[in-house]
Motif scaffolding. Structure first.
Motif, PDB file in Angstrom:
ATOM      1  N   PRO A  57      52.178  68.171  82.722  1.00  0.00           N
ATOM      2  CA  PRO A  57      51.666  67.553  81.499  1.00  0.00           C
ATOM      3  C   PRO A  57      52.778  66.793  80.761  1.00  0.00           C
ATOM      4  CG  PRO A  57      52.046  69.863  81.112  1.00  0.00           C
ATOM      5  CD  PRO A  57      52.360  69.610  82.567  1.00  0.00           C
ATOM      6  N   THR A  58      53.229  65.697  81.362  1.00  0.00           N
ATOM      7  CA  THR A  58      54.302  64.899  80.770  1.00  0.00           C
ATOM      8  C   THR A  58      53.887  64.448  79.370  1.00  0.00           C
ATOM      9  OG1 THR A  58      54.837  64.174  82.999  1.00  0.00           O
ATOM     10  CG2 THR A  58      55.844  62.949  81.204  1.00  0.00           C
ATOM     11  N   ASP A  59      52.641  64.004  79.235  1.00  0.00           N
ATOM     12  CA  ASP A  59      52.056  63.694  77.934  1.00  0.00           C
ATOM     13  C   ASP A  59      50.939  64.705  77.689  1.00  0.00           C
ATOM     14  OD1 ASP A  59      53.674  61.413  77.461  1.00  0.00           O
ATOM     15  OD2 ASP A  59      52.335  60.173  78.660  1.00  0.00           O
ATOM     16  N   LYS A  60      50.678  65.028  76.432  1.00  0.00           N
ATOM     17  CA  LYS A  60      49.674  66.042  76.094  1.00  0.00           C
ATOM     18  C   LYS A  60      48.253  65.500  76.235  1.00  0.00           C
ATOM     19  CE  LYS A  60      52.715  68.671  73.177  1.00  0.00           C
ATOM     20  NZ  LYS A  60      52.859  69.542  72.064  1.00  0.00           N
ATOM     21  N   SER A  61      47.291  66.435  76.195  1.00  0.00           N
ATOM     22  CA  SER A  61      45.852  66.136  76.232  1.00  0.00           C
ATOM     23  C   SER A  61      45.352  65.687  77.599  1.00  0.00           C
ATOM     24  CB  SER A  61      45.477  65.107  75.166  1.00  0.00           C
ATOM     25  OG  SER A  61      45.795  65.598  73.878  1.00  0.00           O
ATOM     26  N   HIS A  62      45.970  66.210  78.660  1.00  0.00           N
ATOM     27  CA  HIS A  62      45.520  65.942  80.025  1.00  0.00           C
ATOM     28  C   HIS A  62      45.366  67.266  80.764  1.00  0.00           C
ATOM     29  CE1 HIS A  62      46.269  61.685  79.516  1.00  0.00           C
ATOM     30  NE2 HIS A  62      47.519  61.944  79.145  1.00  0.00           N
ATOM     31  N   ASP A  63      44.511  67.240  81.785  1.00  0.00           N
ATOM     32  CA  ASP A  63      44.383  68.369  82.700  1.00  0.00           C
ATOM     33  C   ASP A  63      44.188  67.816  84.107  1.00  0.00           C
ATOM     34  OD1 ASP A  63      41.726  67.497  82.833  1.00  0.00           O
ATOM     35  OD2 ASP A  63      40.856  69.383  82.197  1.00  0.00           O
ATOM     36  N   ALA A  64      44.125  68.681  85.085  1.00  0.00           N
ATOM     37  CA  ALA A  64      43.867  68.285  86.465  1.00  0.00           C
ATOM     38  C   ALA A  64      42.778  69.202  86.998  1.00  0.00           C
ATOM     39  CB  ALA A  64      45.126  68.391  87.311  1.00  0.00           C
ATOM     40  N   GLU A  65      41.709  68.590  87.512  1.00  0.00           N
ATOM     41  CA  GLU A  65      40.562  69.346  88.014  1.00  0.00           C
ATOM     42  C   GLU A  65      40.060  68.698  89.299  1.00  0.00           C
ATOM     43  OE1 GLU A  65      36.018  70.590  86.675  1.00  0.00           O
ATOM     44  OE2 GLU A  65      37.265  69.489  85.273  1.00  0.00           O
ATOM     45  N   SER A  66      39.665  69.514  90.259  1.00  0.00           N
ATOM     46  CA  SER A  66      39.093  68.984  91.490  1.00  0.00           C
ATOM     47  C   SER A  66      37.743  68.333  91.181  1.00  0.00           C
ATOM     48  CB  SER A  66      38.942  70.082  92.537  1.00  0.00           C
ATOM     49  OG  SER A  66      38.166  71.154  92.044  1.00  0.00           O
ATOM     50  N   VAL A  67      37.404  67.321  91.966  1.00  0.00           N
ATOM     51  CA  VAL A  67      36.146  66.602  91.803  1.00  0.00           C
ATOM     52  C   VAL A  67      35.119  67.199  92.770  1.00  0.00           C
ATOM     53  CG1 VAL A  67      34.994  64.359  92.008  1.00  0.00           C
ATOM     54  CG2 VAL A  67      37.337  64.495  91.118  1.00  0.00           C
ATOM     55  N   LYS A  68      33.972  67.585  92.235  1.00  0.00           N
ATOM     56  CA  LYS A  68      32.905  68.163  93.057  1.00  0.00           C
ATOM     57  C   LYS A  68      32.516  67.173  94.158  1.00  0.00           C
ATOM     58  CE  LYS A  68      28.414  70.362  92.779  1.00  0.00           C
ATOM     59  NZ  LYS A  68      27.301  70.746  91.931  1.00  0.00           N
ATOM     60  N   GLY A  69      32.442  67.671  95.390  1.00  0.00           N
ATOM     61  CA  GLY A  69      32.091  66.838  96.535  1.00  0.00           C
ATOM     62  C   GLY A  69      33.281  66.163  97.195  1.00  0.00           C
ATOM     63  N   MET A  70      34.466  66.332  96.601  1.00  0.00           N
ATOM     64  CA  MET A  70      35.669  65.703  97.153  1.00  0.00           C
ATOM     65  C   MET A  70      36.720  66.742  97.518  1.00  0.00           C
ATOM     66  SD  MET A  70      36.165  62.244  94.870  1.00  0.00           S
ATOM     67  CE  MET A  70      37.233  61.436  96.071  1.00  0.00           C
ATOM     68  N   LEU A  71      36.265  67.815  98.169  1.00  0.00           N
ATOM     69  CA  LEU A  71      37.162  68.850  98.672  1.00  0.00           C
ATOM     70  C   LEU A  71      36.810  69.125 100.127  1.00  0.00           C
ATOM     71  CD1 LEU A  71      37.268  71.524  95.816  1.00  0.00           C
ATOM     72  CD2 LEU A  71      39.114  70.001  96.514  1.00  0.00           C
ATOM     73  N   PRO A  72      37.803  69.354 100.973  1.00  0.00           N
ATOM     74  CA  PRO A  72      37.503  69.698 102.360  1.00  0.00           C
ATOM     75  C   PRO A  72      36.876  71.092 102.462  1.00  0.00           C
ATOM     76  CG  PRO A  72      39.887  69.654 101.987  1.00  0.00           C
ATOM     77  CD  PRO A  72      39.235  69.254 100.712  1.00  0.00           C
TER      78      PRO A  72
END
Length: 146
Positions: A57-72
């Motif tokens: 989180p170099t800058d605030k107010s961000h997250d990281a989430e997997s996208v449904k349908g885009m996982l092996p």
């Protein structure tokens, strides 16, 4: 004593060899980066099975989430907390889509390719809002064919 030292050396060598190949790929979550506003940098990651990807989180107010349908197949979905680091281990071969939840429509997405892109067709079929569609189209075009 010699036997104990030889055993310890063997265990140490095995431990070092098994962890020596895994890499950690660092991804910054930015308000402004090389490709514009609200971006993951880098946004295209090539990894090997067992590697980790750490979203910072170099800058605030961000997250990281997997996208449904885009996982092996066999990959676990993930969702980081807002403004917090998350490290994801990518064990399954294929394409992993990632979004920043609040900035998804603005195109804040990333793509991780692990080994062979086994689920590329499925990932290409996922619908995205706003600028995320254009961003994912560009990232998916970079994926080498099986």
């Amino acid at each position: 004593m010699k036997r104990a030292m030889a055993f310890a050396a063997t265990v140490l060598a095995i431990a070092m060899a098994s962890g020596a190949h895994a890499a950690d790929h660092q991804v910054q979550m930015l308000n402004k980066g090389e490709k514009g506003a609200m971006v993951f940098q880098p946004d295209f990651i090539t990894a090997a099975p067992g590697d980790t990807v750490t979203f910072l989180p170099t800058d605030k107010s961000h997250d990281a989430e997997s996208v449904k349908g885009m996982l092996p197949a066999g990959a676990e979905p993930f969702k980081g907390k807002m403004s917090e680091k998350i490290t994801v281990t990518v064990d399954a071969e294929g394409v992993y889509g990632v979004k920043c939840t609040p900035h998804y429509g603005m195109g804040m997405v990333a793509l991780i390719v692990v080994g062979k892109p086994t689920n590329l067709a499925e990932a290409q079929a996922v619908k995205h809002p706003g600028k995320a569609k254009k961003a994912f189209d560009a990232l998916l075009a970079q994926v080498p064919a099986n």
